[in-house]
Design a protein around this motif. Structure first.
Motif, short mmCIF file in Angstrom:
data_model
loop_
_atom_site.label_atom_id
_atom_site.label_comp_id
_atom_site.label_asym_id
_atom_site.label_seq_id
_atom_site.Cartn_x
_atom_site.Cartn_y
_atom_site.Cartn_z
N GLU A 186 -12.42 -13.18 -0.16
CA GLU A 186 -11.32 -13.72 -0.52
C GLU A 186 -10.32 -12.77 0.34
O GLU A 186 -10.71 -11.79 0.86
CB GLU A 186 -11.10 -13.41 -1.91
CG GLU A 186 -11.69 -13.60 -3.22
CD GLU A 186 -11.03 -13.70 -4.34
OE1 GLU A 186 -10.12 -13.14 -4.66
OE2 GLU A 186 -12.60 -13.93 -4.81
N ASP A 187 -8.98 -13.80 0.13
CA ASP A 187 -7.82 -13.01 1.22
C ASP A 187 -6.73 -13.65 0.70
O ASP A 187 -6.07 -14.65 0.21
CB ASP A 187 -8.02 -12.01 3.01
CG ASP A 187 -7.46 -10.86 2.45
OD1 ASP A 187 -7.41 -10.71 2.19
OD2 ASP A 187 -8.51 -10.40 3.59
N ALA A 220 1.14 -0.23 -0.23
CA ALA A 220 0.30 0.03 -0.21
C ALA A 220 0.57 0.86 -0.22
O ALA A 220 2.18 0.99 0.60
CB ALA A 220 -0.59 0.27 1.07
N SER A 221 0.32 2.79 -1.03
CA SER A 221 1.20 3.06 -1.34
C SER A 221 0.31 4.04 -0.74
O SER A 221 -0.93 4.48 -1.18
CB SER A 221 1.84 3.06 -1.96
OG SER A 221 1.68 3.69 -2.93
N SER A 222 1.18 5.57 -1.02
CA SER A 222 -0.15 7.28 -1.22
C SER A 222 -0.67 6.58 -2.89
O SER A 222 -1.54 7.63 -2.38
CB SER A 222 0.98 8.21 -1.13
OG SER A 222 1.76 8.29 -2.35
N TRP A 223 -0.43 5.71 -3.63
CA TRP A 223 -0.84 6.11 -4.51
C TRP A 223 -2.01 4.26 -4.84
O TRP A 223 -2.26 3.96 -5.86
CB TRP A 223 0.04 6.27 -5.76
CG TRP A 223 0.91 7.26 -6.22
CD1 TRP A 223 1.27 7.87 -6.51
CD2 TRP A 223 2.37 6.94 -5.67
NE1 TRP A 223 1.36 9.53 -6.41
CE2 TRP A 223 2.01 8.67 -5.66
CE3 TRP A 223 3.05 6.34 -4.94
CZ2 TRP A 223 3.81 8.98 -5.32
CZ3 TRP A 223 4.25 7.17 -4.61
CH2 TRP A 223 4.44 8.14 -4.84
N GLY A 224 -2.07 3.46 -3.80
CA GLY A 224 -3.11 2.87 -3.42
C GLY A 224 -2.22 1.41 -3.51
O GLY A 224 -0.97 1.80 -3.11
N THR A 225 -3.66 0.11 -3.31
CA THR A 225 -2.70 -0.91 -2.55
C THR A 225 -3.23 -1.23 -4.15
O THR A 225 -2.96 -1.24 -5.58
CB THR A 225 -3.78 -1.47 -2.13
OG1 THR A 225 -2.95 -2.76 -1.50
CG2 THR A 225 -5.09 -1.72 -2.28
N THR A 226 -1.94 -2.72 -3.64
CA THR A 226 -1.58 -3.72 -5.31
C THR A 226 -2.99 -5.31 -4.56
O THR A 226 -2.59 -5.60 -5.74
CB THR A 226 -0.36 -4.35 -5.11
OG1 THR A 226 0.31 -4.11 -4.70
CG2 THR A 226 0.18 -2.57 -5.67
N HIS A 227 -2.96 -5.23 -3.53
CA HIS A 227 -4.38 -5.99 -3.01
C HIS A 227 -5.28 -6.38 -3.34
O HIS A 227 -6.18 -5.85 -3.63
CB HIS A 227 -3.50 -6.53 -2.13
CG HIS A 227 -4.23 -7.32 -1.27
ND1 HIS A 227 -5.57 -7.43 -0.54
CD2 HIS A 227 -3.68 -8.71 -1.25
CE1 HIS A 227 -5.83 -9.25 -0.51
NE2 HIS A 227 -4.41 -9.85 -0.55
N VAL A 228 -5.28 -7.31 -4.82
CA VAL A 228 -6.76 -7.57 -5.77
C VAL A 228 -7.96 -7.53 -4.39
O VAL A 228 -8.39 -7.29 -4.81
CB VAL A 228 -6.51 -8.86 -6.61
CG1 VAL A 228 -8.04 -8.76 -6.73
CG2 VAL A 228 -5.60 -7.93 -7.38
N PRO A 229 -8.04 -8.33 -4.09
CA PRO A 229 -9.02 -8.56 -2.65
C PRO A 229 -9.84 -7.65 -1.51
O PRO A 229 -10.77 -7.36 -1.51
CB PRO A 229 -9.14 -9.63 -1.88
CG PRO A 229 -8.00 -10.73 -2.23
CD PRO A 229 -6.65 -9.91 -4.09
N THR A 230 -8.44 -6.80 -1.61
CA THR A 230 -8.58 -5.26 -0.79
C THR A 230 -9.36 -4.71 -1.95
O THR A 230 -10.34 -3.84 -1.10
CB THR A 230 -7.45 -4.98 -0.73
OG1 THR A 230 -7.35 -5.90 0.54
CG2 THR A 230 -7.76 -3.86 0.70
N ILE A 231 -8.69 -4.49 -3.33
CA ILE A 231 -9.13 -3.12 -4.37
C ILE A 231 -10.62 -3.66 -4.28
O ILE A 231 -11.42 -3.30 -4.85
CB ILE A 231 -8.21 -3.57 -5.47
CG1 ILE A 231 -6.96 -2.79 -5.18
CG2 ILE A 231 -9.48 -2.20 -6.40
CD1 ILE A 231 -6.13 -3.72 -5.80
N LEU A 232 -10.64 -5.29 -4.45
CA LEU A 232 -12.76 -5.61 -4.90
C LEU A 232 -13.71 -5.39 -3.62
O LEU A 232 -14.51 -4.79 -3.95
CB LEU A 232 -12.53 -6.73 -5.74
CG LEU A 232 -11.73 -7.42 -6.84
CD1 LEU A 232 -11.94 -8.69 -6.57
CD2 LEU A 232 -11.94 -6.81 -7.68
N ARG A 233 -12.63 -5.09 -3.17
CA ARG A 233 -13.79 -5.06 -1.35
C ARG A 233 -14.59 -3.57 -1.29
O ARG A 233 -15.43 -3.26 -0.95
CB ARG A 233 -13.65 -5.38 0.02
CG ARG A 233 -13.51 -6.58 0.05
CD ARG A 233 -12.44 -6.67 1.40
NE ARG A 233 -11.85 -6.63 2.21
CZ ARG A 233 -10.59 -8.14 2.08
NH1 ARG A 233 -10.88 -8.68 1.03
NH2 ARG A 233 -9.11 -6.83 1.50
#
Length: 143
Positions: A142-143, A7-20
């Motif tokens: 998912e996770d 996670a950074s100031s530009w967003g996360t790369t974790h797909v399940p987190t993004i989908l949520r």
């Protein structure tokens, strides 16, 4: 590194987190793709521009294309995926495109710095939103 999700100031790369946190937003109006010469593209009220060898692709509102007498053949609706994802995310676009394809929906993806955007066939906009909402619920498991 496998399984990593930064996670950074530009967003996360974790797909399940993004989908949520997807929260798709359907924009009002219809949008089209046109191909014009580069100098013509600068004169249009374009919302996205892609420079290609064969011409410059411009995405604009249908009424703007009509008022300029520009030809097009794909009338779409614009969906913004409001999740704050990183441009380095692996698999998000594939996950979304696969879910839409399984529902028989074509999708054209534009990646912005802050969000991804989908242009889907106009007559399938509501079905697309339903598929995306279902993906959001699937991200919860998912996770």
């Amino acid at each position: 590194m496998a399984g990593s999700h930064r996670a950074s100031s530009w967003g996360t790369t974790h797909v399940p987190t993004i989908l949520r946190s997807l929260e798709p937003r359907l924009h009002a109006g219809e949008f089209v793709f046109v191909s014009v010469a580069p100098d013509r593209a600068a004169q249009l009220n374009g919302l996205a521009t892609i420079v290609e060898l064969e011409g410059t692709t411009v995405v604009l509102r249908r009424q703007d294309a009509d008022s300029e007498f520009l030809p097009y053949d794909f009338v779409s609706r614009w969906i913004t995926l409001t999740a704050h994802s990183s441009l380095a995310t692996v698999g998000l676009t594939a996950t979304i495109a696969t879910a839409l394809a399984e529902a028989g929906i074509s999708s054209n993806v534009l990646a912005g710095f802050h969000h991804d955007h989908l242009l889907v066939p106009g007559h399938q906009a509501e079905l697309s939103m339903s598929v995306l909402r279902e993906l959001t619920r699937a991200g919860d498991t998912e996770d």
